[in-house]
Scaffold this motif. Structure first.
Motif, PDB file in Angstrom:
ATOM      1  N   ASN A 168      42.904  45.288  81.386  1.00  0.00           N
ATOM      2  CA  ASN A 168      42.620  46.029  82.717  1.00  0.00           C
ATOM      3  C   ASN A 168      41.376  46.601  82.573  1.00  0.00           C
ATOM      4  O   ASN A 168      40.877  47.525  83.864  1.00  0.00           O
ATOM      5  CB  ASN A 168      43.488  47.318  83.649  1.00  0.00           C
ATOM      6  CG  ASN A 168      43.764  48.743  82.976  1.00  0.00           C
ATOM      7  OD1 ASN A 168      42.739  48.653  81.527  1.00  0.00           O
ATOM      8  ND2 ASN A 168      44.151  49.019  83.527  1.00  0.00           N
ATOM      9  N   SER A 171      37.964  42.304  85.336  1.00  0.00           N
ATOM     10  CA  SER A 171      37.585  42.319  87.007  1.00  0.00           C
ATOM     11  C   SER A 171      37.068  40.905  87.697  1.00  0.00           C
ATOM     12  O   SER A 171      36.526  39.720  86.902  1.00  0.00           O
ATOM     13  CB  SER A 171      36.922  43.006  87.838  1.00  0.00           C
ATOM     14  OG  SER A 171      37.344  44.684  87.357  1.00  0.00           O
ATOM     15  N   THR A 173      36.479  38.386  90.310  1.00  0.00           N
ATOM     16  CA  THR A 173      35.818  37.686  92.309  1.00  0.00           C
ATOM     17  C   THR A 173      36.276  36.474  92.695  1.00  0.00           C
ATOM     18  O   THR A 173      35.265  35.236  91.366  1.00  0.00           O
ATOM     19  CB  THR A 173      33.969  38.532  92.053  1.00  0.00           C
ATOM     20  OG1 THR A 173      33.814  39.458  91.536  1.00  0.00           O
ATOM     21  CG2 THR A 173      33.975  38.018  93.466  1.00  0.00           C
ATOM     22  N   PHE A 194      36.543  37.923  97.567  1.00  0.00           N
ATOM     23  CA  PHE A 194      37.990  38.789  97.275  1.00  0.00           C
ATOM     24  C   PHE A 194      37.503  39.372  96.044  1.00  0.00           C
ATOM     25  O   PHE A 194      37.044  38.614  94.916  1.00  0.00           O
ATOM     26  CB  PHE A 194      39.007  37.800  97.563  1.00  0.00           C
ATOM     27  CG  PHE A 194      40.129  38.662  96.860  1.00  0.00           C
ATOM     28  CD1 PHE A 194      40.841  39.756  97.862  1.00  0.00           C
ATOM     29  CD2 PHE A 194      40.303  38.630  95.762  1.00  0.00           C
ATOM     30  CE1 PHE A 194      41.506  40.415  96.357  1.00  0.00           C
ATOM     31  CE2 PHE A 194      41.946  39.244  95.396  1.00  0.00           C
ATOM     32  CZ  PHE A 194      42.040  39.479  95.662  1.00  0.00           C
ATOM     33  N   HIS A 196      39.067  41.306  92.689  1.00  0.00           N
ATOM     34  CA  HIS A 196      39.959  42.152  92.371  1.00  0.00           C
ATOM     35  C   HIS A 196      39.587  42.889  91.015  1.00  0.00           C
ATOM     36  O   HIS A 196      38.594  42.769  90.564  1.00  0.00           O
ATOM     37  CB  HIS A 196      40.794  41.985  91.511  1.00  0.00           C
ATOM     38  CG  HIS A 196      42.013  42.274  90.858  1.00  0.00           C
ATOM     39  ND1 HIS A 196      42.974  42.429  91.843  1.00  0.00           N
ATOM     40  CD2 HIS A 196      42.154  42.648  89.160  1.00  0.00           C
ATOM     41  CE1 HIS A 196      43.627  43.187  90.531  1.00  0.00           C
ATOM     42  NE2 HIS A 196      43.239  42.981  89.553  1.00  0.00           N
ATOM     43  N   ARG A 197      39.265  45.142  91.392  1.00  0.00           N
ATOM     44  CA  ARG A 197      38.792  45.109  90.084  1.00  0.00           C
ATOM     45  C   ARG A 197      39.662  45.550  89.201  1.00  0.00           C
ATOM     46  O   ARG A 197      41.138  45.921  89.422  1.00  0.00           O
ATOM     47  CB  ARG A 197      38.177  46.643  90.865  1.00  0.00           C
ATOM     48  CG  ARG A 197      37.063  46.086  91.693  1.00  0.00           C
ATOM     49  CD  ARG A 197      36.302  48.263  92.353  1.00  0.00           C
ATOM     50  NE  ARG A 197      37.737  48.969  92.720  1.00  0.00           N
ATOM     51  CZ  ARG A 197      37.480  49.893  92.515  1.00  0.00           C
ATOM     52  NH1 ARG A 197      36.642  50.138  91.364  1.00  0.00           N
ATOM     53  NH2 ARG A 197      38.480  49.989  93.355  1.00  0.00           N
ATOM     54  N   GLY A 198      39.934  45.965  87.562  1.00  0.00           N
ATOM     55  CA  GLY A 198      40.233  46.356  86.570  1.00  0.00           C
ATOM     56  C   GLY A 198      41.125  47.521  86.416  1.00  0.00           C
ATOM     57  O   GLY A 198      42.093  47.613  86.766  1.00  0.00           O
ATOM     58  N   GLN A 207      42.688  48.608  95.233  1.00  0.00           N
ATOM     59  CA  GLN A 207      42.411  47.695  93.616  1.00  0.00           C
ATOM     60  C   GLN A 207      41.811  46.280  93.890  1.00  0.00           C
ATOM     61  O   GLN A 207      40.796  45.578  93.321  1.00  0.00           O
ATOM     62  CB  GLN A 207      43.552  47.227  93.132  1.00  0.00           C
ATOM     63  CG  GLN A 207      42.978  46.444  91.746  1.00  0.00           C
ATOM     64  CD  GLN A 207      44.328  47.233  90.460  1.00  0.00           C
ATOM     65  OE1 GLN A 207      45.470  47.439  90.755  1.00  0.00           O
ATOM     66  NE2 GLN A 207      43.310  47.100  88.845  1.00  0.00           N
ATOM     67  N   ASN A 208      41.930  45.821  95.197  1.00  0.00           N
ATOM     68  CA  ASN A 208      41.994  44.326  96.131  1.00  0.00           C
ATOM     69  C   ASN A 208      40.545  44.948  97.093  1.00  0.00           C
ATOM     70  O   ASN A 208      41.080  45.255  98.000  1.00  0.00           O
ATOM     71  CB  ASN A 208      42.593  43.818  96.424  1.00  0.00           C
ATOM     72  CG  ASN A 208      43.625  43.107  95.027  1.00  0.00           C
ATOM     73  OD1 ASN A 208      43.535  42.578  94.055  1.00  0.00           O
ATOM     74  ND2 ASN A 208      44.531  43.205  94.859  1.00  0.00           N
ATOM     75  N   HIS A 209      39.426  44.226  97.494  1.00  0.00           N
ATOM     76  CA  HIS A 209      38.609  44.646  98.368  1.00  0.00           C
ATOM     77  C   HIS A 209      38.190  43.082  99.087  1.00  0.00           C
ATOM     78  O   HIS A 209      38.005  42.408  98.500  1.00  0.00           O
ATOM     79  CB  HIS A 209      37.167  44.918  97.523  1.00  0.00           C
ATOM     80  CG  HIS A 209      38.108  46.431  97.584  1.00  0.00           C
ATOM     81  ND1 HIS A 209      37.048  47.538  97.771  1.00  0.00           N
ATOM     82  CD2 HIS A 209      37.758  45.994  95.550  1.00  0.00           C
ATOM     83  CE1 HIS A 209      37.488  48.121  97.061  1.00  0.00           C
ATOM     84  NE2 HIS A 209      38.072  47.807  96.002  1.00  0.00           N
ATOM     85  N   ASP A 272      31.605  42.165  90.997  1.00  0.00           N
ATOM     86  CA  ASP A 272      32.564  43.104  91.008  1.00  0.00           C
ATOM     87  C   ASP A 272      32.147  44.372  91.548  1.00  0.00           C
ATOM     88  O   ASP A 272      32.104  45.046  92.537  1.00  0.00           O
ATOM     89  CB  ASP A 272      33.130  42.870  90.314  1.00  0.00           C
ATOM     90  CG  ASP A 272      32.992  43.019  89.109  1.00  0.00           C
ATOM     91  OD1 ASP A 272      33.519  44.235  89.017  1.00  0.00           O
ATOM     92  OD2 ASP A 272      32.866  42.388  88.483  1.00  0.00           O
ATOM     93  N   THR A 276      31.386  46.421  95.332  1.00  0.00           N
ATOM     94  CA  THR A 276      32.423  47.500  95.413  1.00  0.00           C
ATOM     95  C   THR A 276      31.410  48.597  95.121  1.00  0.00           C
ATOM     96  O   THR A 276      32.288  50.017  95.909  1.00  0.00           O
ATOM     97  CB  THR A 276      33.468  47.120  94.922  1.00  0.00           C
ATOM     98  OG1 THR A 276      33.417  46.834  93.670  1.00  0.00           O
ATOM     99  CG2 THR A 276      34.647  46.360  94.903  1.00  0.00           C
TER     100      THR A 276
END
Lengths: 309, 180
Positions: A168, A171, A173, A194, A196-198, A207-209, A272, A276
């Motif tokens: 995980n 990430s 983007t 969009f 998604h961070r690992g 986890q998702n921004h 990412d 964020t």
């Protein structure tokens, strides 16, 4: 003149004169406007705007721009900043983050890139495709590019940290970049994003921004332009304070070299992370303000004149 | 009397139908800049030109962003930083071929005199050109020198060594009959 004098001799009504002048006018136009004929011939070809932005990045973030086929960009991007300690020894360079990157244009619309950063130890790769090109006077009013990246966070983590498993640490983007060259000097871009961070260290953090980016370019002269960019995050991280990354910069081009100077609060150069996880606001207090510098050298592997004949 | 008017009208109409013009749609214009630092070469194969055989007038229209360079970046800089093709998309030439005889077969060398307009600046040019006629096809070839300074093109001091002060321009047009 001969026709007119004959006409006078015949002493006929004004109507004949007007018909003749009308015909004369037609033949005059017919003979005169060679360039107008060529203008009509030109109209069939649809042209696209060039250089909405001058480089694949506005400052730290992506622009709609892809590179021409067969060009390789070798770039070193550096951010310097000071630590808040009072007894700082160095001028503006207490810390620095360097990202080395290679970007290659597979076609005029498809760009691939890889990079590695020293400070935040992220390795990233991306793909960008120019989907729609803005036309000159006709065609699409905007340029649209699709962007997808993946970044790997390689920094060592404490033994007890939940993110130690490498699965995980990735990430992602995704961006839809929409830009318009409004005048020859001025371009604007808007980028729904969009992320998604690992790795998520706190359970309260999303986890998702979702974020949206704004960017602009104003051409100051033939080789110099002023650029700026900002990202707004709709659902930011809750467990620590983050701010939207902002930058103000100057792009300067010298034949094969592109220099970008900027002031920014974004430390990272990977999508990412800077969208964020920018922890500083944009102001003049250390360590908030970074001085950034992108150096890009373009190598051409294709001679566009060859194979043209 | 009415017949007379009719004859005049018909004669005008007949002139209009036979345009008496020839057009080149894929004309070739290339230019070269030689300096010790670098050589720059560009080519455009979509240049339009038209000649009115009745009065020997000639016009040429060049789309600036259709020039192809060796390096893709050169093309971008040419359009963005030097020629500013967003603002001045075309270069045009309008002039007259002096002593041109369209009925003459084979090769004739003639002077072409006219106004060349590029990057918003006008310049009067006199160009020596070779005109070749085979059957009904005309081919005009020639070259001239363009002084960069004449066209208000700004070159930053750092790059002054990269771009020649005088640019050599070659052209070749193949004409066919034009019907409107």
């Amino acid at each position: 003149m001969l026709i007119l004098s004959l006409n006078m001799k015949l002493m006929k009504t004004k109507t004949i004169v007007s018909i003749l002048t009308f015909l004369l006018a037609i033949s005059f136009v017919n003979g005169q406007e060679l360039l107008d004929i060529l203008d009509k011939e030109h109209k069939d070809t649809l042209r696209f705007t060039e250089a909405t932005f001058k480089y694949s990045r506005i400052t730290y973030g992506q622009s709609v721009q892809t590179r021409k086929s067969g060009t390789l960009d070798v770039s070193a991007n550096i951010r310097f900043w000071n630590t808040p300690e009072e007894r700082s020894q160095s001028f503006f360079v207490d810390r620095l983050n360097t990202r080395f990157a290679l970007e290659y244009g597979i076609s005029d619309r498809l760009l691939l890139g890889v990079g590695g950063s020293t400070f935040d130890e992220r390795f990233d790769g991306f793909i960008k495709y120019k989907l729609i090109r803005q036309g000159v006077s006709s065609g699409s009013p905007v340029t649209v590019s699709l962007f997808q990246n993946a970044s790997y966070f390689s920094d060592a983590l404490p033994y007890s940290s939940p993110g130690r498993m490498s699965s995980n640490r990735l990430s992602f983007t995704s961006q839809i970049l929409i830009a318009k060259k409004i005048t020859s000097d001025f371009s604007l871009q808007i980028a729904p994003t969009f992320v998604h961070r690992g790795l998520v260290f706190n359970d309260n953090d999303p986890q998702n921004h979702f974020a949206i980016g704004f960017g602009g370019r104003y051409k100051l002269g033939g080789h110099v332009s002023l650029v700026s960019e900002y990202y707004y995050v709709a659902n930011p991280i809750k467990s620590f304070d983050t701010y939207g990354p902002f930058s103000l910069g100057i792009n300067w081009e010298l034949s094969d070299v592109m220099l970008q100077f900027m002031l920014t609060n974004a430390v990272s150069m990977v999508e990412d992370a800077f969208i964020t996880q920018t922890r500083n606001n944009f102001n003049f207090k250390n360590p908030n303000l970074n001085f950034g510098f992108n150096f890009t050298y373009t190598i051409h592997f294709k001679n566009k004149l060859k194979g043209k004949r | 009397m009415h017949k007379f008017i009719l004859v005049i009208m018909l004669s005008f109409l007949s002139i209009q139908k036979d345009s008496g013009k020839i057009i080149a749609r894929q004309g070739n214009v290339s230019f070269f800049s030689y300096t010790p630092v670098e050589n720059i070469k560009a080519e455009n194969n979509q240049v339009l030109s038209i000649v009115d055989l009745k009065n020997n007038k000639i016009a040429v229209s060049i789309l600036m962003n259709a020039f192809v360079f060796e390096k893709a970046l050169m093309r971008e800089h040419f359009n963005e930083s030097y020629i500013e093709s967003d603002i001045y998309p075309k270069a045009t030439f309008e002039g007259k071929i002096i002593d041109f005889d369209p009925s003459m077969k084979g090769v004739q060398t003639r002077m072409i005199k006219g106004d060349f307009s590029m990057h918003g600046s006008n310049k009067e040019l006199e160009i020596k050109a070779k005109i070749e006629k085979q059957n009904d096809v005309f081919v005009i070839t020639g070259s001239f020198e363009a002084v960069v300074e004449d066209y208000d093109i700004k070159i930053p001091p750092l790059l002054r060594g990269n771009i020649a002060k005088i640019i050599n321009v070659d052209f070749k047009f193949e004409y066919e009959a034009y019907e409107n």
